[in-house]
Enzyme design. Structure first.
Site, PDB file in Angstrom:
ATOM      1  N   SER A 167      29.862   3.353 -32.403  1.00  0.00           N
ATOM      2  CA  SER A 167      30.268   4.653 -31.849  1.00  0.00           C
ATOM      3  C   SER A 167      30.069   5.722 -32.919  1.00  0.00           C
ATOM      4  O   SER A 167      30.099   5.414 -34.123  1.00  0.00           O
ATOM      5  CB  SER A 167      31.754   4.601 -31.473  1.00  0.00           C
ATOM      6  OG  SER A 167      32.243   5.894 -31.186  1.00  0.00           O
TER       7      SER A 167
ATOM      8  N   TYR B  86      40.025   2.448 -34.366  1.00  0.00           N
ATOM      9  CA  TYR B  86      38.764   2.433 -33.591  1.00  0.00           C
ATOM     10  C   TYR B  86      37.600   2.852 -34.505  1.00  0.00           C
ATOM     11  O   TYR B  86      36.583   2.161 -34.580  1.00  0.00           O
ATOM     12  CB  TYR B  86      38.891   3.363 -32.389  1.00  0.00           C
ATOM     13  CG  TYR B  86      37.687   3.341 -31.467  1.00  0.00           C
ATOM     14  CD1 TYR B  86      37.455   2.248 -30.642  1.00  0.00           C
ATOM     15  CD2 TYR B  86      36.793   4.411 -31.429  1.00  0.00           C
ATOM     16  CE1 TYR B  86      36.354   2.215 -29.786  1.00  0.00           C
ATOM     17  CE2 TYR B  86      35.697   4.388 -30.579  1.00  0.00           C
ATOM     18  CZ  TYR B  86      35.479   3.293 -29.763  1.00  0.00           C
ATOM     19  OH  TYR B  86      34.388   3.270 -28.921  1.00  0.00           O
TER      20      TYR B  86
HETATM   21  N1  LIG Z   1      32.591   5.281 -23.247  1.00  0.00           N
HETATM   22  C1  LIG Z   1      32.529   5.866 -24.435  1.00  0.00           C
HETATM   23  O1  LIG Z   1      32.824   7.076 -24.594  1.00  0.00           O
HETATM   24  C2  LIG Z   1      32.085   5.067 -25.636  1.00  0.00           C
HETATM   25  C3  LIG Z   1      31.618   5.768 -26.763  1.00  0.00           C
HETATM   26  C4  LIG Z   1      31.199   5.055 -27.874  1.00  0.00           C
HETATM   27  C5  LIG Z   1      31.230   3.675 -27.864  1.00  0.00           C
HETATM   28  N2  LIG Z   1      31.698   3.006 -26.762  1.00  0.00           N
HETATM   29  C6  LIG Z   1      31.727   1.537 -26.816  1.00  0.00           C
HETATM   30  O2  LIG Z   1      30.929   1.031 -25.765  1.00  0.00           O
HETATM   31  C7  LIG Z   1      31.345  -0.298 -25.452  1.00  0.00           C
HETATM   32  C8  LIG Z   1      31.433  -0.438 -23.938  1.00  0.00           C
HETATM   33  O3  LIG Z   1      32.457   0.392 -23.454  1.00  0.00           O
HETATM   34  P1  LIG Z   1      32.334   1.223 -22.093  1.00  0.00           P
HETATM   35  O4  LIG Z   1      32.483   2.637 -22.430  1.00  0.00           O
HETATM   36  O5  LIG Z   1      31.174   0.768 -21.302  1.00  0.00           O
HETATM   37  O6  LIG Z   1      33.732   0.795 -21.406  1.00  0.00           O
HETATM   38  P2  LIG Z   1      34.087   0.008 -20.064  1.00  0.00           P
HETATM   39  O7  LIG Z   1      33.366   0.601 -18.894  1.00  0.00           O
HETATM   40  O8  LIG Z   1      35.588  -0.036 -20.031  1.00  0.00           O
HETATM   41  O9  LIG Z   1      33.516  -1.471 -20.321  1.00  0.00           O
HETATM   42  C9  LIG Z   1      34.116  -2.346 -21.249  1.00  0.00           C
HETATM   43  C10 LIG Z   1      33.584  -3.760 -21.003  1.00  0.00           C
HETATM   44  O10 LIG Z   1      34.202  -4.652 -21.959  1.00  0.00           O
HETATM   45  C11 LIG Z   1      34.629  -5.821 -21.260  1.00  0.00           C
HETATM   46  N3  LIG Z   1      35.751  -6.453 -21.946  1.00  0.00           N
HETATM   47  C12 LIG Z   1      36.918  -5.866 -22.347  1.00  0.00           C
HETATM   48  N4  LIG Z   1      37.738  -6.794 -22.881  1.00  0.00           N
HETATM   49  C13 LIG Z   1      37.073  -7.982 -22.831  1.00  0.00           C
HETATM   50  C14 LIG Z   1      37.393  -9.314 -23.218  1.00  0.00           C
HETATM   51  N5  LIG Z   1      38.584  -9.613 -23.776  1.00  0.00           N
HETATM   52  N6  LIG Z   1      36.479 -10.292 -23.017  1.00  0.00           N
HETATM   53  C15 LIG Z   1      35.286 -10.010 -22.436  1.00  0.00           C
HETATM   54  N7  LIG Z   1      34.911  -8.768 -22.053  1.00  0.00           N
HETATM   55  C16 LIG Z   1      35.802  -7.776 -22.237  1.00  0.00           C
HETATM   56  C17 LIG Z   1      35.018  -5.298 -19.871  1.00  0.00           C
HETATM   57  O11 LIG Z   1      34.904  -6.338 -18.894  1.00  0.00           O
HETATM   58  P3  LIG Z   1      36.114  -7.165 -18.201  1.00  0.00           P
HETATM   59  O12 LIG Z   1      37.269  -6.233 -18.028  1.00  0.00           O
HETATM   60  O13 LIG Z   1      35.479  -7.654 -16.923  1.00  0.00           O
HETATM   61  O14 LIG Z   1      36.367  -8.273 -19.171  1.00  0.00           O
HETATM   62  C18 LIG Z   1      33.913  -4.272 -19.609  1.00  0.00           C
HETATM   63  O15 LIG Z   1      32.779  -4.905 -19.064  1.00  0.00           O
HETATM   64  C19 LIG Z   1      32.668  -0.512 -26.194  1.00  0.00           C
HETATM   65  O16 LIG Z   1      32.449  -1.301 -27.341  1.00  0.00           O
HETATM   66  C20 LIG Z   1      33.090   0.906 -26.590  1.00  0.00           C
HETATM   67  O17 LIG Z   1      33.887   0.911 -27.756  1.00  0.00           O
HETATM   68  C21 LIG Z   1      32.115   3.678 -25.650  1.00  0.00           C
END
Ligand SMILES: NC(=O)c1ccc[n+]([C@@H]2O[C@H](COP(=O)([O-])OP(=O)(O)OC[C@H]3O[C@@H](n4cnc5c(N)ncnc54)[C@H](OP(=O)(O)O)[C@@H]3O)[C@@H](O)[C@H]2O)c1
Length: 254
Positions: A139, A149
């Site tokens: 990130s 984070y």
């Molecule tokens: N959105 C942003 O603004 C942003 C910015 C920078 C970086 N990121 C990073 O991008 C990545 C993806 O996030 P996102 O924004 O796409 O969020 P999201 O839509 O909430 O997706 C998160 C994913 O992680 C999975 N997950 C969570 N806990 C888990 C566990 N214990 N075991 C297996 N899978 C798990 C969830 O699936 P289940 O609930 O089905 O397990 C879901 O598929 C993260 O690492 C986040 O830190 C996000």
């Protein structure tokens, strides 16, 4: 691009978007997350639309036994994985002192321990075959002080830079993808309704742009990918802004 990619956190957000864009390029997939029905629904759509093979591997990556299933799949020489996307994650409030310490430990384990273990499991077979791509979804928060984070994502950036230097000559590249705020389910899962994160519209990215731009950087073997010009500029500024100002930027949004 890869023949077979394993994506963690593929049930939603950026992980599901990596699955869609990789499938559109003809990449077979292994989809990992806890929500089996979301993974199966996505797999069905991708198989019928793109004629690729999609395996659903439901696992809670914080559960030792379930994570080991994923590690074994990565090490299966008969069904090689060419690309690992370490993407699963969740957010916590920035108020470290008030957060439950067990929640913080789970957060640290999912963002640091799990990608490290999965990278270790994938790397040996990739080096033996002389090729592979490791992708760590970090990130922009990894460049600024932003509670645990930012610290976890900073670890992923540093680890990816090192691993890319160390293993690229043997055919295995490692890329830390560093998105800014992106429309996914991340913020809603933290209990924040859309529009309540306190951020200007220009600060939001779309998942399809983040994934498309990062896939270009991954194909080039870049150690760090920062999608979008606006966040490239913000990351450049982090190198020159005074620490106090950076700390207040790190308190923005959630
Ligand atoms: N959105 C942003 O603004 C942003 C910015 C920078 C970086 N990121 C990073 O991008 C990545 C993806 O996030 P996102 O924004 O796409 O969020 P999201 O839509 O909430 O997706 C998160 C994913 O992680 C999975 N997950 C969570 N806990 C888990 C566990 N214990 N075991 C297996 N899978 C798990 C969830 O699936 P289940 O609930 O089905 O397990 C879901 O598929 C993260 O690492 C986040 O830190 C996000």
């Amino acid at each position: 691009m890869a023949r077979t990619a394993l994506i963690t956190g593929a049930s939603s957000g950026l992980g599901a978007e990596y699955a869609r864009q990789l499938a559109a390029r003809g990449t077979d997939l292994v989809l990992v997350a806890r929500d089996r029905s979301a993974l199966t629904a996505l797999a069905d759509r991708l198989v019928s639309r793109h004629r690729v093979e999609v395996e659903v591997l439901p696992a809670d990556l914080l559960d030792h036994r379930q994570r080991q299933k994923v590690e074994r799949r990565l090490g299966d020489a008969a069904r090689p994985i060419d690309m690992l996307v370490n993407n699963a994650g969740f957010g916590l409030p920035l108020s470290f002192a008030r957060n439950d310490i067990e929640d913080e430990v789970h957060h640290l384990r999912l963002h640091v321990e799990v990608p490290m273990r999965l990278t270790h499991a994938a790397l040996g077979p990739m080096l033996a075959r002389g090729g592979g791509r490791i992708v760590n979804i970090a990130s922009v928060a990894g460049f600024i002080p932003r509670s645990t984070y930012g610290a976890c994502k900073g670890w992923l950036i540093s680890f990816s830079r090192w691993a890319n230097t160390r293993y690229a000559a043997r055919g295995v590249t490692t890329t830390a993808v560093c998105p800014g705020f992106t429309h996914t389910n991340f913020h809603e899962r933290m209990g924040l309704p859309p529009g309540q994160e306190g951020l200007a519209d220009w600060m939001w990215l779309d998942a399809d742009d983040v994934v498309a731009q990062s896939l270009r950087d991954i194909a080039r073997g870049k150690a760090v990918s920062v999608p979008s010009l606006r966040y490239k500029a913000i990351v450049a500024l982090t190198r020159v802004l005074p620490a106090g100002l950076l700390a207040s930027v790190g308190e923005r949004g959630r």
